[in-house]
Design a protein around this motif. Sequence first.
Motif, PDB file in Angstrom:
ATOM      1  N   LYS A 230       5.458  -0.985   2.799  1.00 44.16           N
ATOM      2  CA  LYS A 230       4.644   0.206   2.627  1.00 44.16           C
ATOM      3  C   LYS A 230       5.402   1.149   1.712  1.00 44.16           C
ATOM      4  O   LYS A 230       6.572   1.460   1.947  1.00 44.16           O
ATOM      5  CB  LYS A 230       4.395   0.865   3.997  1.00 44.16           C
ATOM      6  CG  LYS A 230       3.318   1.912   3.992  1.00 44.16           C
ATOM      7  CD  LYS A 230       3.014   2.361   5.419  1.00 44.16           C
ATOM      8  CE  LYS A 230       1.852   3.329   5.453  1.00 44.16           C
ATOM      9  NZ  LYS A 230       1.533   3.752   6.835  1.00 44.16           N
ATOM     10  N   ALA A 231       4.762   1.621   0.665  1.00 50.11           N
ATOM     11  CA  ALA A 231       5.470   2.330  -0.392  1.00 50.11           C
ATOM     12  C   ALA A 231       5.731   3.784  -0.043  1.00 50.11           C
ATOM     13  O   ALA A 231       5.029   4.396   0.770  1.00 50.11           O
ATOM     14  CB  ALA A 231       4.674   2.250  -1.691  1.00 50.11           C
ATOM     15  N   LYS A 232       6.739   4.334  -0.690  1.00 52.48           N
ATOM     16  CA  LYS A 232       7.057   5.742  -0.623  1.00 52.48           C
ATOM     17  C   LYS A 232       7.581   6.178  -1.979  1.00 52.48           C
ATOM     18  O   LYS A 232       7.930   5.357  -2.827  1.00 52.48           O
ATOM     19  CB  LYS A 232       8.103   6.025   0.464  1.00 52.48           C
ATOM     20  CG  LYS A 232       9.472   5.431   0.154  1.00 52.48           C
ATOM     21  CD  LYS A 232      10.456   5.654   1.292  1.00 52.48           C
ATOM     22  CE  LYS A 232      10.889   7.106   1.436  1.00 52.48           C
ATOM     23  NZ  LYS A 232      11.771   7.544   0.352  1.00 52.48           N
ATOM     24  N   TYR A 233       7.640   7.494  -2.172  1.00 51.76           N
ATOM     25  CA  TYR A 233       8.231   8.021  -3.392  1.00 51.76           C
ATOM     26  C   TYR A 233       9.743   8.118  -3.218  1.00 51.76           C
ATOM     27  O   TYR A 233      10.228   8.714  -2.262  1.00 51.76           O
ATOM     28  CB  TYR A 233       7.654   9.398  -3.712  1.00 51.76           C
ATOM     29  CG  TYR A 233       6.198   9.348  -4.137  1.00 51.76           C
ATOM     30  CD1 TYR A 233       5.864   9.071  -5.461  1.00 51.76           C
ATOM     31  CD2 TYR A 233       5.167   9.546  -3.218  1.00 51.76           C
ATOM     32  CE1 TYR A 233       4.538   9.002  -5.859  1.00 51.76           C
ATOM     33  CE2 TYR A 233       3.843   9.489  -3.609  1.00 51.76           C
ATOM     34  CZ  TYR A 233       3.530   9.214  -4.932  1.00 51.76           C
ATOM     35  OH  TYR A 233       2.209   9.147  -5.310  1.00 51.76           O
TER      36      TYR A 233
ATOM     37  N   GLY B 145       8.259   2.782  -4.545  1.00 53.23           N
ATOM     38  CA  GLY B 145       8.776   1.481  -4.164  1.00 53.23           C
ATOM     39  C   GLY B 145       8.617   1.243  -2.671  1.00 53.23           C
ATOM     40  O   GLY B 145       8.285   2.164  -1.913  1.00 53.23           O
ATOM     41  N   PRO B 146       8.860   0.018  -2.229  1.00 56.42           N
ATOM     42  CA  PRO B 146       8.653  -0.326  -0.824  1.00 56.42           C
ATOM     43  C   PRO B 146       9.758   0.225   0.067  1.00 56.42           C
ATOM     44  O   PRO B 146      10.902   0.370  -0.337  1.00 56.42           O
ATOM     45  CB  PRO B 146       8.679  -1.853  -0.836  1.00 56.42           C
ATOM     46  CG  PRO B 146       9.564  -2.190  -2.001  1.00 56.42           C
ATOM     47  CD  PRO B 146       9.315  -1.129  -3.027  1.00 56.42           C
TER      48      PRO B 146
ATOM     49  N   VAL C  41       0.857  -1.183   0.000  1.00 52.78           N
ATOM     50  CA  VAL C  41       0.000   0.000   0.000  1.00 52.78           C
ATOM     51  C   VAL C  41       0.892   1.231   0.000  1.00 52.78           C
ATOM     52  O   VAL C  41       2.037   1.181   0.461  1.00 52.78           O
ATOM     53  CB  VAL C  41      -0.922   0.013   1.253  1.00 52.78           C
ATOM     54  CG1 VAL C  41      -0.112   0.123   2.533  1.00 52.78           C
ATOM     55  CG2 VAL C  41      -1.948   1.143   1.178  1.00 52.78           C
ATOM     56  N   ILE C  42       0.369   2.315  -0.530  1.00 50.72           N
ATOM     57  CA  ILE C  42       1.060   3.597  -0.420  1.00 50.72           C
ATOM     58  C   ILE C  42       0.151   4.552   0.335  1.00 50.72           C
ATOM     59  O   ILE C  42      -1.016   4.741  -0.021  1.00 50.72           O
ATOM     60  CB  ILE C  42       1.445   4.170  -1.801  1.00 50.72           C
ATOM     61  CG1 ILE C  42       2.159   5.507  -1.632  1.00 50.72           C
ATOM     62  CG2 ILE C  42       0.244   4.291  -2.725  1.00 50.72           C
ATOM     63  CD1 ILE C  42       2.824   6.009  -2.900  1.00 50.72           C
TER      64      ILE C  42
ATOM     65  N   ARG D 297      16.188  11.985  -6.810  1.00 50.16           N
ATOM     66  CA  ARG D 297      15.124  11.803  -5.830  1.00 50.16           C
ATOM     67  C   ARG D 297      13.896  12.548  -6.346  1.00 50.16           C
ATOM     68  O   ARG D 297      13.976  13.272  -7.346  1.00 50.16           O
ATOM     69  CB  ARG D 297      15.569  12.344  -4.464  1.00 50.16           C
ATOM     70  CG  ARG D 297      15.919  13.814  -4.491  1.00 50.16           C
ATOM     71  CD  ARG D 297      16.837  14.210  -3.338  1.00 50.16           C
ATOM     72  NE  ARG D 297      17.003  15.659  -3.227  1.00 50.16           N
ATOM     73  CZ  ARG D 297      17.775  16.377  -4.031  1.00 50.16           C
ATOM     74  NH1 ARG D 297      18.434  15.801  -5.021  1.00 50.16           N
ATOM     75  NH2 ARG D 297      17.868  17.682  -3.870  1.00 50.16           N
ATOM     76  N   PRO D 298      12.743  12.419  -5.690  1.00 50.96           N
ATOM     77  CA  PRO D 298      11.535  13.097  -6.189  1.00 50.96           C
ATOM     78  C   PRO D 298      11.680  14.610  -6.303  1.00 50.96           C
ATOM     79  O   PRO D 298      10.999  15.222  -7.123  1.00 50.96           O
ATOM     80  CB  PRO D 298      10.482  12.720  -5.131  1.00 50.96           C
ATOM     81  CG  PRO D 298      10.932  11.397  -4.616  1.00 50.96           C
ATOM     82  CD  PRO D 298      12.436  11.465  -4.604  1.00 50.96           C
ATOM     83  N   GLU D 299      12.573  15.207  -5.523  1.00 57.36           N
ATOM     84  CA  GLU D 299      12.758  16.661  -5.592  1.00 57.36           C
ATOM     85  C   GLU D 299      13.646  17.091  -6.757  1.00 57.36           C
ATOM     86  O   GLU D 299      13.609  18.243  -7.181  1.00 57.36           O
ATOM     87  CB  GLU D 299      13.362  17.179  -4.284  1.00 57.36           C
ATOM     88  CG  GLU D 299      12.473  17.013  -3.066  1.00 57.36           C
ATOM     89  CD  GLU D 299      12.496  15.596  -2.503  1.00 57.36           C
ATOM     90  OE1 GLU D 299      11.598  15.257  -1.705  1.00 57.36           O
ATOM     91  OE2 GLU D 299      13.407  14.820  -2.867  1.00 57.36           O
TER      92      GLU D 299
END
Length: 596
Positions: A508-511, A501-502, A285-286, A475-477
């Motif tokens: 538990k997912a994150k960006y 990804g986990p 899940v995210i 990274r996302p930034e």
Amino acid sequence: MPQVPVLADPARTSTTSSSARAVVGRLRGYWTGADLAAALAFTAMAVVVLVRQWRSPTVGYLIGSGQDQRMWEWFFAVAAHSVTRLENPLGTVLQNYPHGVNLMANTAMFGVSIPLAPVTLLFGPTATWTLVLTAGLAGTAFAWYWLLSRYAVRSRAAAAVGGAFCGFAPGMISHANGHPNFVALALLPLILGCVIRLSRGAGIRATVTLGLLVAAQILLGEEPLLICAMSFAVFTVAYFAFRPRLFRAAVRSAWRPLLLAAAIALAITAIPLWWQFFGPQSYRVIDHGAMGNDLKALLQFPAQSLGGITNPGQDVSIGATEENAYFGWPLLALVAAASAWLWRVPLARAAAVTVLVMGVLSLGSELTIGRNRTGITLPWAWFEHVPLLESVLETRFAMGAVPAIALLLAMATDRAVRERATLVPWCICLVFALLPLTPMPLPAVDRKPAPEFFTDGTWRGYVADGSIVTVPLPRPEDARALSWQARADFGFPLAGGYFVGPAGAAKKAKYGPDDRPTALLLAEVNKTGAAPTITDELRAQAAADLRFWRADVVVLPPGRNSQALRDTVSELLRDSGHAADDVWVWDVRSLVAAGR
């Protein structure tokens, strides 16, 4: 439509001519001059929205996308790379090395990235990005126009009103900044058309078509399919609520074909779905946190519209790519009036209920007004922990109200055309409601070229079989390194990245990647411009992280706070590094090898 010339045996001329006329007649039933005009108009509208991107279709960058455009371009580029090398496109270790990325769990849109691989290879991923967004807007508008004109209204002009709203609604324009999976939605109305036909007793052709369409949509984006299914379920319940006999007849006609269609779709997508939910780097899940619409988001005009420019409201959006509602109070007032005007028509009642339900669900589990939490619990609180639903951004449920609003607008316009007396007043109200929502061209700029270190092949002298660690890590930034890697034809893997990804044992997912201490340290230096005091403990951690990443070289490109970053890396490695083309590099192969 002119007759098609027929070449046949003279003895069979009459029969062949009759068959040709039948074919032409069928074509006329599916494609008319009005349809062609609608398709051209929608295409022109899409080009206008993206005109600034089209000025530089190979290097343009949509400002409102943040880093999303780089991520999507990377998805398109890596899919083409996989196709040309006959590699598995569902996963890769080219970023987030060595763990890699589950691309099926990242909505990589294989339904367009693989078919358009030739475009990507010939013109670059930015050209594919621009094409997908443009075709997505125009195609979605035309597909809804087609559905409305065949199943809901007689007037092609009325259907065009509904189609235009579906294709260019505020949420569509917002997502066009950076989310092509929520722009390329043309298959959804075709899916609904098949379901309607099956409920009316259509045969195996419609069943197989439905299965193929659902499979294709899964490979384009599952979240829009889920939202569409939810809104259509609400619509269906409302439509049949007081018509039980019709409901039973529709169920008797449709349930077996629907099951067969589901089986076909599942058979086609079984491997990708397994990879998504159980393959490497899959996640459970995210958790996005509370992401419901502010009530004002329903009533105000979108930022990228005529009304948003002339009459801006309070900034209550999640971001430039998530203005999923923003219908504006004039349109909502018109929708309410149209619902009352057409209330005796079952389709209109069902559409009105759908607008209300999906709008309320989009507000999340707690009512917020002007960014102030009211403490009032809303219905989404009952569903927010349901599997699959728990990963959806609540604000996006407003997208499920768009086709229902379009249906009401189309039906009201159709009635006004037929009654004549109400045509002028209705058109005036329609213009008053829709004119403020007229989208403005999305802002775009030409991006800076990639460092020569990557474009001229200098990197080959520093990479054996390990990764490149850019400073700071992608990274996302800041995902620029993904574009540089694509320009180098994916000749090396990258540590870090921008993906979902986990993180941790709970999956538990994150960006972005599961953060390493050295990556966090470099990101902080990049943010503040202050080089920290380097201790032996930090040096040991940096060495451990480089070994984890199996790094061959550390690369510092020119940019903000580059001197502080250079000093930090030099202290961490006890090595001042050296210049290579337009970057600064540290060859760490011996350091990494020493720790193995």
